[in-house]
Design an enzyme around this catalytic site. Structure first.
Site, PDB file in Angstrom:
ATOM      1  N   HIS A  62       1.003  -8.988  -2.832  1.00 36.68           N
ATOM      2  CA  HIS A  62       0.814 -10.324  -2.252  1.00 36.68           C
ATOM      3  C   HIS A  62      -0.626 -10.824  -2.410  1.00 36.68           C
ATOM      4  CE1 HIS A  62      -0.418  -8.216   1.599  1.00 36.68           C
ATOM      5  NE2 HIS A  62      -1.256  -9.230   1.626  1.00 36.68           N
ATOM      6  N   ASP A 101       5.255  -4.042  -2.394  1.00 41.82           N
ATOM      7  CA  ASP A 101       4.006  -4.779  -2.159  1.00 41.82           C
ATOM      8  C   ASP A 101       2.791  -4.045  -2.730  1.00 41.82           C
ATOM      9  OD1 ASP A 101       2.311  -6.777  -1.478  1.00 41.82           O
ATOM     10  OD2 ASP A 101       2.524  -6.576   0.701  1.00 41.82           O
ATOM     11  N   SER A 146      -6.122  -6.824   3.109  1.00 38.96           N
ATOM     12  CA  SER A 146      -4.973  -6.410   2.306  1.00 38.96           C
ATOM     13  C   SER A 146      -5.416  -5.814   0.976  1.00 38.96           C
ATOM     14  CB  SER A 146      -4.054  -7.606   2.037  1.00 38.96           C
ATOM     15  OG  SER A 146      -3.461  -8.057   3.225  1.00 38.96           O
TER      16      SER A 146
END
Length: 360
Positions: free
Chosen positions: A99, A130, A212
């Site tokens: 992402h 992911d 992230s």
């Protein structure tokens, strides 16, 4: 933390326990001799001296880990998104979240020691887990690859540090513990890829936008996971719930990254699948009531088990299924080749079928 420091901390804790006992004994014994009181005083003084030493040892461990690992954590700039990544090897491969890269192919990467951004290109993105791998177009000298831990050895209560670029603040470090292991978490399509990921590591270390793809690190300087998302609190309007973050375990990161680097794609996901496309259905009260099969992959698990479009799945083994998310979470806990019993409705009648799960 090395063995000598562990023993030092243990001695400090033991000394502190002795202080408590000595104080209680002195207060409860009116006949204590001056010599005994002198001994108690000496013990207390020793313990007071040991505790700051133990604290200094722990602080030294933090600083050593940060010094060793932070150079392996990078900032990744896409067109509209900012995230983090971890240097995977000395060839310039960097692992991050899918992402973070989304559908883009080129990126700017800033390392902890570089003044100017470097350019990188996408190798492969795997939204189902992911994870993604990008590669620096030119590998700078001194690039340091991170060391990944054995996920089986991660335990609740371990002290961890989260490293990344939260809110664009590069080379930031937060501290917490491993709060839980083995969590199955479903991302939202807006903030993540919509993936359902099993065996996540839960941590109290602050995970904010920009973290992230970064690093969750133990005090041995090893990556135990890739921070991916923070839990959202519906009572706070969907904003992040403080102290609840999740990281993809190191073992899964290595499994996926190694395949991408070797094959240019993921060839063995380890993720179970029924081989269907489906959607959530609701009952007369507009409450989720199951998962309707929209299409069935020819030769897939569901096809061999006799499921057909229009069937409504309500249970997988003993796990109730009322939404797509609950089906994804149930499958995430299983493995390809595993046998399962599917309970479903067809034309208003309940039926069951035995299925051997395929691979996603």
């Amino acid at each position: 933390m090395d063995a000598s420091r562990t023993r030092a901390l243990g001695r400090a804790v033991a000394a502190a326990a002795l202080v408590c006992c000595a104080v209680l004994a002195a207060g409860c014994s009116p006949s204590a001799s001056p010599a005994a009181q002198d001994t108690d005083t000496d013990t207390a003084a020793t313990a007071r001296a040991a505790l700051p030493m133990a604290a200094n040892d722990l602080q030294s461990d933090y600083q050593k880990v940060i010094k060793n690992v932070l150079p392996s954590v990078v900032q990744i700039q896409a067109s509209h998104d900012l995230g983090s990544g971890v240097v995977y090897d000395d060839k310039g491969h960097i692992v991050t979240n899918a992402h973070v890269v989304r559908s883009e192919k080129t990126f700017k990467v800033t390392t902890a020691n570089s003044e100017e951004p470097l350019t990188a290109s996408l190798v492969y993105s795997y939204p189902q887990q992911d994870l993604a791998v990008i590669k620096l177009d030119k590998v700078p000298s001194g690039l340091r690859a991170a060391t990944f831990a054995d996920s089986e050895k991660v335990e609740v209560g371990q002290i961890v540090l989260a490293m990344g670029s939260p809110l664009g603040l590069s080379s930031s470090v937060t501290q917490g513990i491993v709060s839980a292991t083995g969590r199955t978490v479903s991302e939202t399509a807006g903030g993540g890829t919509g993936a359902t990921i099993a065996n996540m590591v839960q941590t109290s270390a602050a995970i904010n936008p920009g973290n992230s793809g970064g690093a969750l690190v133990n005090l041995d300087g090893q990556i135990i996971g890739i921070p991916t998302l923070a839990a959202a609190d519906p009572d706070l309007g969907g904003s992040a719930a403080p102290g609840i973050g999740f990281a993809i375990p190191a073992s899964m990161v290595k499994t996926i990254a190694d395949q991408i680097i070797k094959n240019g794609k993921v060839v063995d996901s380890g993720r179970a699948a029924l081989g269907i496309t489906a959607r959530t259905v609701v009952d007369d009260h507009y409450q989720p009531a199951g998962v309707a099969v929209v299409s069935v992959k020819s030769g897939g698990s569901a096809d061999k088990a006799g499921l057909r479009p229009g069937d409504i799945i309500t249970k997988l083994d003993d796990v109730p299924i009322n939404t797509i998310t609950s089906l994804s979470e149930a499958l995430a806990a299983d493995k390809p080749g595993q046998k399962t019993t599917v309970t479903y409705q067809r034309a208003g009648a309940e039926r069951t079928a035995n299925a051997t799960l395929g691979e996603q």
